[in-house]
Every structure is written in structure tokens, then in C-alpha cells.
Write a protein that holds these residues in place. Sequence first.
Motif, PDB file in Angstrom:
ATOM      1  N   ALA A 214       2.895  -6.823  17.644  1.00  0.00           N
ATOM      2  CA  ALA A 214       3.000  -7.282  16.575  1.00  0.00           C
ATOM      3  C   ALA A 214       4.781  -6.561  17.354  1.00  0.00           C
ATOM      4  O   ALA A 214       6.016  -6.457  17.101  1.00  0.00           O
ATOM      5  N   MET A 215       4.544  -5.295  17.698  1.00  0.00           N
ATOM      6  CA  MET A 215       5.517  -4.632  18.563  1.00  0.00           C
ATOM      7  C   MET A 215       6.344  -5.277  19.800  1.00  0.00           C
ATOM      8  O   MET A 215       8.052  -5.202  19.957  1.00  0.00           O
ATOM      9  N   PRO A 297       4.727   5.957   3.763  1.00  0.00           N
ATOM     10  CA  PRO A 297       4.804   4.607   3.163  1.00  0.00           C
ATOM     11  C   PRO A 297       3.569   4.108   3.949  1.00  0.00           C
ATOM     12  O   PRO A 297       3.556   4.857   5.383  1.00  0.00           O
ATOM     13  N   VAL A 298       2.683   3.492   3.617  1.00  0.00           N
ATOM     14  CA  VAL A 298       1.417   2.817   4.409  1.00  0.00           C
ATOM     15  C   VAL A 298       1.816   1.927   4.386  1.00  0.00           C
ATOM     16  O   VAL A 298       1.835   1.081   3.645  1.00  0.00           O
ATOM     17  N   ILE A 299       1.371   1.226   5.853  1.00  0.00           N
ATOM     18  CA  ILE A 299       1.644  -0.727   6.444  1.00  0.00           C
ATOM     19  C   ILE A 299      -0.544  -0.954   6.162  1.00  0.00           C
ATOM     20  O   ILE A 299      -0.907  -0.557   7.450  1.00  0.00           O
ATOM     21  N   GLY A 300      -0.973  -1.503   6.160  1.00  0.00           N
ATOM     22  CA  GLY A 300      -2.330  -1.918   5.287  1.00  0.00           C
ATOM     23  C   GLY A 300      -2.560  -3.198   5.332  1.00  0.00           C
ATOM     24  O   GLY A 300      -2.192  -4.381   4.695  1.00  0.00           O
ATOM     25  N   SER A 301      -3.918  -3.713   6.057  1.00  0.00           N
ATOM     26  CA  SER A 301      -4.749  -4.692   6.145  1.00  0.00           C
ATOM     27  C   SER A 301      -5.260  -5.007   4.514  1.00  0.00           C
ATOM     28  O   SER A 301      -5.373  -4.172   3.532  1.00  0.00           O
ATOM     29  N   GLU A 302      -5.395  -6.298   4.818  1.00  0.00           N
ATOM     30  CA  GLU A 302      -6.152  -6.941   3.111  1.00  0.00           C
ATOM     31  C   GLU A 302      -7.042  -6.478   3.640  1.00  0.00           C
ATOM     32  O   GLU A 302      -7.921  -6.821   2.218  1.00  0.00           O
ATOM     33  N   ILE A 316       1.093  -4.433   2.387  1.00  0.00           N
ATOM     34  CA  ILE A 316      -0.008  -5.393   2.812  1.00  0.00           C
ATOM     35  C   ILE A 316       0.004  -6.780   3.399  1.00  0.00           C
ATOM     36  O   ILE A 316       1.024  -7.352   3.153  1.00  0.00           O
ATOM     37  N   VAL A 317      -0.323  -6.126   4.803  1.00  0.00           N
ATOM     38  CA  VAL A 317      -0.089  -7.522   5.647  1.00  0.00           C
ATOM     39  C   VAL A 317      -1.571  -8.607   5.319  1.00  0.00           C
ATOM     40  O   VAL A 317      -2.329  -7.697   5.622  1.00  0.00           O
ATOM     41  N   PRO A 318      -1.715  -9.766   6.085  1.00  0.00           N
ATOM     42  CA  PRO A 318      -2.777 -10.314   6.036  1.00  0.00           C
ATOM     43  C   PRO A 318      -3.790  -9.651   7.315  1.00  0.00           C
ATOM     44  O   PRO A 318      -3.753  -8.708   8.573  1.00  0.00           O
ATOM     45  N   ARG A 327       7.303  -9.589  11.576  1.00  0.00           N
ATOM     46  CA  ARG A 327       8.457  -9.416  10.672  1.00  0.00           C
ATOM     47  C   ARG A 327       8.891  -8.384   9.239  1.00  0.00           C
ATOM     48  O   ARG A 327       9.432  -8.473   9.610  1.00  0.00           O
ATOM     49  N   LEU A 328       7.201  -7.888   9.533  1.00  0.00           N
ATOM     50  CA  LEU A 328       7.196  -6.594   8.356  1.00  0.00           C
ATOM     51  C   LEU A 328       8.495  -5.345   9.381  1.00  0.00           C
ATOM     52  O   LEU A 328       8.935  -4.795   8.398  1.00  0.00           O
ATOM     53  N   LEU A 329       7.597  -5.177  10.252  1.00  0.00           N
ATOM     54  CA  LEU A 329       8.734  -4.375  10.643  1.00  0.00           C
ATOM     55  C   LEU A 329       9.983  -4.290  10.698  1.00  0.00           C
ATOM     56  O   LEU A 329      10.250  -3.418  11.280  1.00  0.00           O
TER      57      LEU A 329
END
Length: 396
Positions: A214-215, A297-302, A316-318, A327-329
Motif C-alpha cells: 500500500a505504501m 487512531p488505528v487502521i485495522g483489517s476486517e 477498517i479496510v478489507p 487509498r485510505l493512507l
Amino acid sequence: MSDPLRVLSIAHAAVSREAGRLRYYPLAERGDLELDLVVPARWHQFGRVIAADPADDPVRVHVEPIRLARAGPMGWYLHFYPGLRRLLRRTRADVVHLWEEPWSVVALQACLLKGRAALVLEVDQNILKTLPPPFEAMRRFVLARTDHILSRSPDATAVVRAGGYAGPVTMIGYGVDETRFRLAQTPPPAHAGLRIGYVGRIIEEKGLDEALDAMARATAPVSLAIMGEGPYEAQLRRRAAELGLADRVTIRGWGIPAEVAPFIHGLDALVLLTRTTQAVREQFGRVITEAQACGVPVIGSECGAIPSVVGPGGWIVPERDPEALARLLDAIAAAPEDRAARAAAGRRNVAQRFTYDAVAQSLVRAWTEAAAARRGDPAANTKAAFRHPDLPRTQR
């Protein structure tokens, strides 16, 4: 005045104060409760041997030897306490509480020795598997004689239901040490771009290579800081080099507990991108609440319990979707006000659900209702049929 409720709690996770003993401290001064906590003298975990912290706690702690601490393929689930019968006779427990899974030998031992005491189990396992003999039979035997379940997640509840348990359930989280995980006393050093980070074991299932992918896709400058160790570190370093990200990825080994919060303070967001496999589904994710308590804050998977634990305190990302994460970053990097709002929501999430006081109250509620049901109080079964706190809506 009625006699206090006598509880014997058995928990290998409380071998150290930081790992699990602190959650019992809010109960030390209650006049309506007599609590005895049983922990192993030595515990084997992830290749390490942990000696129990001394029993000089606000609550009564019994540091006891265990047998079969490392025997056989079932690992943690074969140990038992030779002195448990003696402790049960001494404490005259009304409730025996085990922070152990129902197929463990110690759960079977307690079930056979508890006498008239109510049995309360606290469970984390959230993947249903048919266990090899004799563990499947042990699980069903113990669950059939359990009066109350403390469950870490809806998935964990489904597993015990499938094992034959039909009684009341109280949901319970992991507590956060707010004396350690809190807002930074001084602002962390400034850094360029968006800094995300991870704390934990470096294993493939944690999805860190997806963070790298993603980066590489993101247009915003993003760096990744990791605190931890594990067998996937070499592969992760190679992947970072292949993507041209070596200068934006730092990996340091485990720090002492006092170093974890300062590490988190230096992040704009923490990531926990666990992938669901046949053997892995995130049971809770303690680092989520630790980061939120620090105002990160936290970026987490499902995966598993991650969305419900993150609540409004992150995104939350898939699973296995680096494009969505990229896209979220980019969106997060462009919206510091959104990061601040979710950081504040994360702190509220911890205050409402994951303090040691909140966890202690869940314990007492389950113990009290189990004892009342065992005495034949009809009101106990009605009010304890199923307890599930309202979960914040997941933010995407």
C-alpha cells in the motif's frame, strides 16, 4: 449483612502483573467479595520461560507449581495444578473462574473438583475446530457443567455454543493500563509525511507486507515503524527493498514495557492488518486499545474481533487489499482533522469499554449471576440470558 461472595480465579495469563493481574486490582477493597487468584509459578510461552511475579498484590495471589507445562502438541492446554484440591478446600469458593479454554486439562480438573461451586469460564478461542481425542470430549463435558461464559467476542461465543453450551454469556474485553498507555506528556518529535506503525510479532499472518504494498501505491509519503520480532522479519525486509521502501521502514526489536507507549506516541496511526486463515482469526488485538489510550487512531483489517474493538477510533479496510489501504493512507495523510477526531473517539472507546474498572465489573457481574443461578435464584437466569454491550459502529 450477607456473607461475601468467595471466588477462586485460575489464570495463567496473570503470571505477571502486566499480562493479566492488574485487572483484578479494582476488586481488592470490595467488602462483598473474597477473591483468591491462582497463577503458575513458571509459564512457558513463545519460547520464553516466565517466572511469576511475587505475590505481593492488593488481592490474594497463590503462586502454585503446575505439571505438564510443555508436554505434547496441545501446548498450553495440558497443564494442571497439583495443589488445586487443597486451595478449593481452604477458600470454600462459591465460584470457580477459569481464564482458560474448556478443553484444557486445568478446566477439566476444576470441573471435577469444584463441588457445589458455580463454574465460570472466560474464553478467547474464536475458530471452531473438531479437537482430537480426548479434548473434544473434555470440551463438551466441561461446557455442559459451566454456569456462565465470559466471552471475548461473538465468534468466541459461537464456538462454545457449537460445543454444547446453552447458558448465559457476558462479553468482556482486555483492560488497558492507563498509567502507562496515555497521552504523551510532551509532544513527540516532528516527522515528515504520514507515519504508521505496528507493535507485535512479525509473522506473515499480520499482513505487514500489505502495508508495504500500500505504501508503494500511495501518492502521499508514508513511513512504517515496527516494534517486534518474529520469523517473517527477513522476508519483510526483502519485500521493502524490492519495493524501494527500505529507507522508509524501520524495524526494532522488542522494547521493555515502558518503551511501548513512547513508540506509539510517535505514530500518526497504528496498523493491525491480520489475515484470516484456517488457524488465525484475531481474537481481540490488545495493541488496538493501547494505541487508542495513547491518543493514536488505528487502521485495522476486517479480521475477527478487530472491527468491534476499533469501534469509532479508527478505520477498517478489507483483508488482503493493499489498493484499498493505499487509498485510505492518502486520505488520512490529507486530513489531519480526521485523524484527530478518530483519536479522540478512540480514547472515549477505551474509557467506556476497556479500562480495568470496566473489565473488573464484567467479572463481578458474571460471578454474581453464576452464584445466584447455582443457588436457584430464578431472577439470575432471566437477567443473565445474554449480555452483549452495544458496540460502536465500525468506521470505514
